[in-house]
Every structure is written in C-alpha cells, then in structure tokens.
Motif scaffolding. Structure first.
Motif, short mmCIF file in Angstrom:
data_model
loop_
_atom_site.label_atom_id
_atom_site.label_comp_id
_atom_site.label_asym_id
_atom_site.label_seq_id
_atom_site.Cartn_x
_atom_site.Cartn_y
_atom_site.Cartn_z
N TRP A 13 -13.14 -16.48 3.60
CA TRP A 13 -14.01 -16.19 4.74
C TRP A 13 -13.23 -15.50 5.85
N VAL A 14 -12.04 -15.98 6.15
CA VAL A 14 -11.23 -15.39 7.22
C VAL A 14 -10.85 -13.96 6.87
N ILE A 19 -11.78 -8.06 7.68
CA ILE A 19 -12.11 -6.74 7.14
C ILE A 19 -13.40 -6.22 7.77
N LEU A 20 -14.38 -7.10 7.94
CA LEU A 20 -15.63 -6.71 8.59
C LEU A 20 -15.40 -6.29 10.03
N ILE A 24 -16.37 -2.56 11.47
CA ILE A 24 -17.32 -2.42 12.57
C ILE A 24 -16.67 -1.78 13.79
N SER A 25 -15.44 -2.17 14.11
CA SER A 25 -14.78 -1.58 15.29
C SER A 25 -14.50 -0.10 15.08
N LEU A 55 -3.04 -2.08 14.62
CA LEU A 55 -3.45 -1.36 13.41
C LEU A 55 -3.03 0.11 13.47
N ASP A 56 -2.73 0.62 14.66
CA ASP A 56 -2.33 2.02 14.80
C ASP A 56 -0.86 2.24 14.46
N ARG A 57 -0.08 1.20 14.46
CA ARG A 57 1.34 1.33 14.15
C ARG A 57 1.55 1.19 12.65
N ASP A 58 2.04 2.24 12.05
CA ASP A 58 2.28 2.24 10.61
C ASP A 58 3.75 1.97 10.34
N LEU A 59 4.01 1.53 9.13
CA LEU A 59 5.39 1.29 8.74
C LEU A 59 6.16 2.60 8.58
N ASP A 60 5.45 3.68 8.23
CA ASP A 60 6.13 4.95 8.05
C ASP A 60 6.20 5.77 9.34
#
Length: 63
Positions: A13-14, A19-20, A24-25, A55-60
């Motif tokens: 559920w979490v 993911i939802l 949505i955002s 979420l905007d910071r990527d590992l690469d």
C-alpha cells in the motif's frame, strides 16, 4: 504468518501510494505549466524555482 502478510500488505500500500503521488504531482505540474493561465503567469512573472525535489536529483548528475 498473519503478521508477515499484514506487514507485506501495508508495504505494498505504501509503495502504491507513493507511485500514485508521483504520477499525480507530475500530471498536475504539467497541466498547470501547459494551461493558458500557467503560460500567462510564466510570461508575466518568469519561472521561479525555489528548490529542487529529491526526485530531480539523479545519480548520474555531475553537479
């Protein structure tokens, strides 16, 4: 055995809700930016990006 399945169910559920939230955002953000009112505000005031999401910071990303 019941406790393990309950914990697994809560974990699913979490993960599903997270993911939802992401979907949505992203849809709302794109919807606002592509709308007529969003275009007007962007042209009038410019883009103000106060802070990046985690979420905007990527590992690469080399920054």
């Amino acid at each position: 055995m019941v406790f393990g399945s309950l914990l697994f169910s809560i974990l699913l559920w979490v993960i599903g809700l997270f993911i939802l939230y992401i979907v949505i955002s992203a849809a709302v953000r794109d919807g606002i930016n592509k709308s007529v009112a969003g275009q007007f505000l962007e042209n009038k005031y410019g883009i103000k990006k106060d802070r990046d999401s985690f979420l905007d910071r990527d590992l690469d990303n080399d920054q």
